[in-house]
Design a protein around this motif. Sequence first.
Motif, PDB file in Angstrom:
ATOM      1  N   ASP A  57       0.810  -1.214   0.000  1.00  0.00           N
ATOM      2  CA  ASP A  57       0.000   0.000   0.000  1.00  0.00           C
ATOM      3  C   ASP A  57       0.844   1.265   0.000  1.00  0.00           C
ATOM      4  OD1 ASP A  57      -2.021  -1.980   1.907  1.00  0.00           O
ATOM      5  OD2 ASP A  57      -2.873  -0.923   0.189  1.00  0.00           O
ATOM      6  N   GLN A  58       1.965   1.223   0.668  1.00  0.00           N
ATOM      7  CA  GLN A  58       2.835   2.389   0.711  1.00  0.00           C
ATOM      8  C   GLN A  58       3.279   2.770  -0.703  1.00  0.00           C
ATOM      9  OE1 GLN A  58       3.843   4.181   3.612  1.00  0.00           O
ATOM     10  NE2 GLN A  58       4.484   5.640   2.029  1.00  0.00           N
ATOM     11  N   LEU A  59       3.684   1.778  -1.472  1.00  0.00           N
ATOM     12  CA  LEU A  59       4.129   2.006  -2.840  1.00  0.00           C
ATOM     13  C   LEU A  59       2.970   2.482  -3.721  1.00  0.00           C
ATOM     14  CD1 LEU A  59       6.653   1.666  -4.725  1.00  0.00           C
ATOM     15  CD2 LEU A  59       5.675  -0.543  -5.366  1.00  0.00           C
ATOM     16  N   LEU A  60       1.837   1.825  -3.583  1.00  0.00           N
ATOM     17  CA  LEU A  60       0.664   2.171  -4.396  1.00  0.00           C
ATOM     18  C   LEU A  60       0.187   3.593  -4.108  1.00  0.00           C
ATOM     19  CD1 LEU A  60      -1.460   1.354  -6.422  1.00  0.00           C
ATOM     20  CD2 LEU A  60      -2.709   0.181  -4.602  1.00  0.00           C
ATOM     21  N   LEU A  61       0.152   3.963  -2.842  1.00  0.00           N
ATOM     22  CA  LEU A  61      -0.305   5.307  -2.481  1.00  0.00           C
ATOM     23  C   LEU A  61       0.712   6.370  -2.871  1.00  0.00           C
ATOM     24  CD1 LEU A  61      -1.896   4.401   0.946  1.00  0.00           C
ATOM     25  CD2 LEU A  61      -3.108   5.327  -1.034  1.00  0.00           C
ATOM     26  N   GLU A  62       1.983   6.002  -2.855  1.00  0.00           N
ATOM     27  CA  GLU A  62       3.017   6.924  -3.321  1.00  0.00           C
ATOM     28  C   GLU A  62       2.854   7.180  -4.819  1.00  0.00           C
ATOM     29  OE1 GLU A  62       7.920   7.281  -3.366  1.00  0.00           O
ATOM     30  OE2 GLU A  62       6.922   5.790  -2.072  1.00  0.00           O
ATOM     31  N   ALA A  63       2.547   6.119  -5.556  1.00  0.00           N
ATOM     32  CA  ALA A  63       2.311   6.256  -6.990  1.00  0.00           C
ATOM     33  C   ALA A  63       1.075   7.117  -7.249  1.00  0.00           C
ATOM     34  CB  ALA A  63       2.139   4.880  -7.625  1.00  0.00           C
ATOM     35  N   LEU A  64       0.030   6.877  -6.495  1.00  0.00           N
ATOM     36  CA  LEU A  64      -1.204   7.651  -6.649  1.00  0.00           C
ATOM     37  C   LEU A  64      -0.978   9.131  -6.350  1.00  0.00           C
ATOM     38  CD1 LEU A  64      -3.837   5.207  -5.124  1.00  0.00           C
ATOM     39  CD2 LEU A  64      -3.942   6.227  -7.405  1.00  0.00           C
TER      40      LEU A  64
END
Length: 243
Positions: A57-64
């Motif tokens: 989630d950390q990576l996904l939210l950073e991408a978002l």
Amino acid sequence: ANAAASARQERQIQHRAEALKEVTTRITHLLHEGYGGPTPYRILRDTKYPKHVIKDDQLLLEALSSCAVMVRGNFVLKSALMVDLSDDVKEARDLILFLLQRDGIVLRERLAFALSLTDDLKKSSDGEKEEEQSGGSGNDESVKVTHDIVESLLHQVARKDVNSWVSKVDDNHAPFDFLLSNITGDDDDGNIAVDFSKIIDFHNAYWERKGEMMQEFIHKYDFSYGNGDDAYDDDEMEEVEGV
């Protein structure tokens, strides 16, 4: 030992940077396929990603955070990444998103006034309007905002309600509740803990900055009734509402 640890850390950093780039590209493409419309985080999280980022989630939210903005708890592609829109049209789209985020609704006639589209309403049907709209395509800067373009932008991110436009996707006041177990500590899959309140604060701060940048448009939208020469009179308002 120190050299080996340092090398391992560098590989991890590089691996994460490559994963972030890949996920950002995939999310951007996914949101663009939906014409930039609002998408819940749950759906974005369930999208197929490489195994090493499926539940990060950390990576996904950073991408978002780099390619999307949160509107009423759902994610929308940033206007800057809508490469087929001119700068003026991107600005109009940002205004629509800002109003949805702030108010939950957009009033079509007020939006037209804020974007100074009243002159288009009074044009004859001799092809002037069509000529103006055909001033370019893609991201051609000659493409200006017209009533038809605004209508298209609204349909991409919103739907008609009784007397207004509302988000195409229902408001999500708790977009991360299904992941609350991840807020403290790592989960069983090794997923990094995420403070979701900071994510929400980040996107709220984004809209505060956007509001400051669009103050002139917002002021016209908020004070488009009964405020001197710039306000609609009754006949003009009826004409706008008929568009």
